[in-house]
Design an enzyme around this catalytic site. Sequence first.
Site, mmCIF file in Angstrom:
data_model
loop_
_atom_site.group_PDB
_atom_site.id
_atom_site.type_symbol
_atom_site.label_atom_id
_atom_site.label_comp_id
_atom_site.label_asym_id
_atom_site.label_seq_id
_atom_site.Cartn_x
_atom_site.Cartn_y
_atom_site.Cartn_z
ATOM 1 N N HIS A 1 0.191 -25.353 -7.680
ATOM 2 C CA HIS A 1 1.619 -25.679 -7.771
ATOM 3 C C HIS A 1 1.905 -26.214 -9.170
ATOM 4 O O HIS A 1 1.673 -25.524 -10.153
ATOM 5 C CB HIS A 1 1.979 -26.672 -6.655
ATOM 6 C CG HIS A 1 3.444 -26.836 -6.398
ATOM 7 N ND1 HIS A 1 4.428 -26.025 -6.918
ATOM 8 C CD2 HIS A 1 4.108 -27.771 -5.665
ATOM 9 C CE1 HIS A 1 5.614 -26.447 -6.507
ATOM 10 N NE2 HIS A 1 5.464 -27.493 -5.759
ATOM 11 N N ASP B 1 5.631 -20.983 -15.582
ATOM 12 C CA ASP B 1 4.563 -21.717 -16.274
ATOM 13 C C ASP B 1 4.058 -21.011 -17.530
ATOM 14 O O ASP B 1 3.390 -21.626 -18.356
ATOM 15 C CB ASP B 1 3.387 -21.943 -15.321
ATOM 16 C CG ASP B 1 3.805 -22.692 -14.065
ATOM 17 O OD1 ASP B 1 3.450 -22.252 -12.953
ATOM 18 O OD2 ASP B 1 4.536 -23.695 -14.217
ATOM 19 N N HIS C 1 4.088 -15.033 -8.121
ATOM 20 C CA HIS C 1 4.861 -16.076 -7.444
ATOM 21 C C HIS C 1 4.966 -15.736 -5.964
ATOM 22 O O HIS C 1 4.951 -14.562 -5.597
ATOM 23 C CB HIS C 1 6.272 -16.168 -8.043
ATOM 24 C CG HIS C 1 7.017 -17.380 -7.597
ATOM 25 N ND1 HIS C 1 7.750 -17.422 -6.431
ATOM 26 C CD2 HIS C 1 7.114 -18.608 -8.150
ATOM 27 C CE1 HIS C 1 8.270 -18.631 -6.294
ATOM 28 N NE2 HIS C 1 7.906 -19.372 -7.316
HETATM 29 C C1 MLT Z 1 8.574 -24.024 -8.072
HETATM 30 O O1 MLT Z 1 9.448 -24.050 -8.950
HETATM 31 O O2 MLT Z 1 8.479 -24.875 -7.186
HETATM 32 C C2 MLT Z 1 7.514 -22.973 -8.132
HETATM 33 O O3 MLT Z 1 7.984 -21.844 -8.741
HETATM 34 C C3 MLT Z 1 6.848 -22.715 -6.817
HETATM 35 C C4 MLT Z 1 7.662 -22.157 -5.696
HETATM 36 O O4 MLT Z 1 8.840 -21.889 -5.842
HETATM 37 O O5 MLT Z 1 7.063 -21.990 -4.619
#
Ligand code: MLT
Length: 393
Positions: A233, A329, A274
């Site tokens: 995460h 990221d 993702h």
């Molecule tokens: C987020 O911004 O929390 C991440 O991209 C992870 C997600 O959306 O599951």
Amino acid sequence: MAGDDSLFAISEGHLDTGMRGIPVGTCRTSYVDPIEGVHYVGYPVGDLANLEEEDVIYLLLHKQLPNTEESEAFRAELTHRAEEIPTGALRVLESLTPGSGHPMDWLAIGIMALGAADTHARRPGNARSDAMNLIARMPELMARLFLLRGGRPEDLKPRKPELGLVENFVHMLGVEGEEAERMNRVLRFFFILHMDHGGGNLSTFSGKAVASGRASIYASIASAMNALSGPLHGRANQACLEFVQRIGTSDHDEIEAFVRSELAARRPIYGFGHGVLRAEDPRAALLIGLGGEICPDDENFRIVTALREVVPPILKEKPKISNPYPNVDLASGSLLHSVGFRKPDYFTTFFGWARVAGICAQILDERDSREGRGVPIYRPKYIAREQPHRRLE
Ligand code: MLT
């Protein structure tokens, strides 16, 4: 859609898959479209990226952008609450050994310390006030975390909350002038892009799960930060810059060879893929756009833009990979590094800081729902496995 219309047919195959794609609740702050990405209360996040961070927080809390009066009143309330931080609330950070643990540990400890000092947290029904106190006091927690864990407490400058959330943090770090302007620009942009990402990402879901038991806002957000600290995460932004630095070249052929050897060794290709998105994350495109403006010749950033071209075709060769495209990221770490944040292990604290507002807004929405009765305590069902009934003789 009538109340009893079937939304989703759950089968055996859905069990133990991390609840991926299973609808469990509603969200009024944001949604993630698999192709167009995240929208905040209906706005594509790109429309909001250059606004003041406080105005976007207002949007998540009030479901509309503020007019001038509302914006000024909201900032004044945040400034007042920042100044009202109980004396010594963050002294616990001074008892930690500089450089110890991971910065995300310090962040969760700091949030619990703010809760412990915020006396009225014990009186139920102060969730909104607690959320606003936490949002207002996060810049000071972050500045103290950076300087105390970095072994430079003497550099801490007195708080100036009237400057704004991000600006106050940069000021308290003792950064000024052009360097401060570059940091403010990147941090504000990063902050807005990371505030919220639908209702089901792990940190948000964890925070809401804890809050559903009517735990305090502080305990709920500290739990969310602990969820965010995992490498699958939030910590992926740290791992991604370390990955970029390991590659160390923007030569496409060398990158291709490196990526193929990582795949052969079954190691992750950070910055790609993702759980929901099925196209390039617009947050990645926005950050790369900003990088093109502020640090086009930065070595890490040049590797990032090369990865963006080289990696998707390679990942597309693997049918099992549902999303070969860049995620948020990929570029975030290289931009933070280019404006002076040299230690990747602090990057997830920026993600956490930004996400505090989104998770607080979602918790308050769940508390206010069902005519104020709120969403009941989370209690999903688990199917018993390998537990033949037996008795002690
Ligand atoms: C987020 O911004 O929390 C991440 O991209 C992870 C997600 O959306 O599951």
